[in-house]
Motif scaffolding. Sequence first.
Motif, PDB file in Angstrom:
ATOM      1  N   ASP A 187       0.987   3.884  -3.172  1.00 26.35           N
ATOM      2  CA  ASP A 187       0.601   5.293  -3.003  1.00 26.35           C
ATOM      3  C   ASP A 187       1.694   6.217  -3.511  1.00 26.35           C
ATOM      4  O   ASP A 187       1.420   7.196  -4.214  1.00 26.35           O
ATOM      5  CB  ASP A 187       0.306   5.602  -1.534  1.00 26.35           C
ATOM      6  CG  ASP A 187      -1.006   5.014  -1.050  1.00 26.35           C
ATOM      7  OD1 ASP A 187      -1.821   4.562  -1.889  1.00 26.35           O
ATOM      8  OD2 ASP A 187      -1.215   4.990   0.183  1.00 26.35           O
ATOM      9  N   THR A 215      -2.175  -1.258  -5.952  1.00 29.67           N
ATOM     10  CA  THR A 215      -1.445  -2.154  -5.055  1.00 29.67           C
ATOM     11  C   THR A 215      -1.183  -3.505  -5.719  1.00 29.67           C
ATOM     12  O   THR A 215      -0.127  -4.111  -5.514  1.00 29.67           O
ATOM     13  CB  THR A 215      -2.244  -2.357  -3.750  1.00 29.67           C
ATOM     14  OG1 THR A 215      -2.478  -1.081  -3.168  1.00 29.67           O
ATOM     15  CG2 THR A 215      -1.495  -3.225  -2.762  1.00 29.67           C
ATOM     16  N   ARG A 270       0.827  -1.216   0.000  1.00 35.56           N
ATOM     17  CA  ARG A 270       0.000   0.000   0.000  1.00 35.56           C
ATOM     18  C   ARG A 270       0.860   1.266   0.000  1.00 35.56           C
ATOM     19  O   ARG A 270       0.590   2.205  -0.744  1.00 35.56           O
ATOM     20  CB  ARG A 270      -0.930   0.018   1.220  1.00 35.56           C
ATOM     21  CG  ARG A 270      -2.181  -0.815   1.051  1.00 35.56           C
ATOM     22  CD  ARG A 270      -3.167  -0.573   2.193  1.00 35.56           C
ATOM     23  NE  ARG A 270      -2.648  -0.987   3.491  1.00 35.56           N
ATOM     24  CZ  ARG A 270      -2.739  -2.221   3.980  1.00 35.56           C
ATOM     25  NH1 ARG A 270      -3.316  -3.171   3.271  1.00 35.56           N
ATOM     26  NH2 ARG A 270      -2.255  -2.506   5.165  1.00 35.56           N
ATOM     27  N   THR A 271       1.880   1.270   0.832  1.00 34.26           N
ATOM     28  CA  THR A 271       2.741   2.445   0.945  1.00 34.26           C
ATOM     29  C   THR A 271       3.425   2.756  -0.380  1.00 34.26           C
ATOM     30  O   THR A 271       3.392   3.891  -0.860  1.00 34.26           O
ATOM     31  CB  THR A 271       3.790   2.232   2.058  1.00 34.26           C
ATOM     32  OG1 THR A 271       3.110   2.070   3.304  1.00 34.26           O
ATOM     33  CG2 THR A 271       4.762   3.393   2.133  1.00 34.26           C
TER      34      THR A 271
END
Length: 159
Positions: free
Chosen positions: A120, A126, A116-117
């Motif tokens: 983003d 993802t 996810r990180t």
Amino acid sequence: MIMRIGFGYDVHTFAPDRELWIGGVHIDHPLGLLGHSDADVLIHAICDALLGAAGLRDIGYHFPDTAGEYAGIDSKILLSRTMRLLRDAGYELGNIDATVVAEQPKLNPHIPDMQRTMADVMGVPTADISIKATTSERMGFVGRREGIAAYAVALIVPR
């Protein structure tokens, strides 16, 4: 459509008094990784795979460890800048497949946060980022718990 593939590899040794960052996620561990930046071994391998796929050299060329501006830098910034270089060259991410090799700490619980990180930061779904964790079965410097290694393959496509 012309697809291009790149391969990245990075390794960092453990060090006291450092935070452990892998895949842009802080992981609670008594040791961090030693490096000029935050030493995020996974992001560094991914940056090299992306840059290599686009024929843009490597992470050290664009973000040298001799430049003071990169001392202690958050590797998510390097990943963001790598994506800008990639897009400026006319490419977009197809997908990433990466493997982190570490005896400790256990990374599997952190993989969804890493995906996810980085998604983003990169502005991608993802699902385009696959991360796996494994050990080296107690062999070599990773097996002796001296550090962590990461491998990444990136597929890019024209924009």
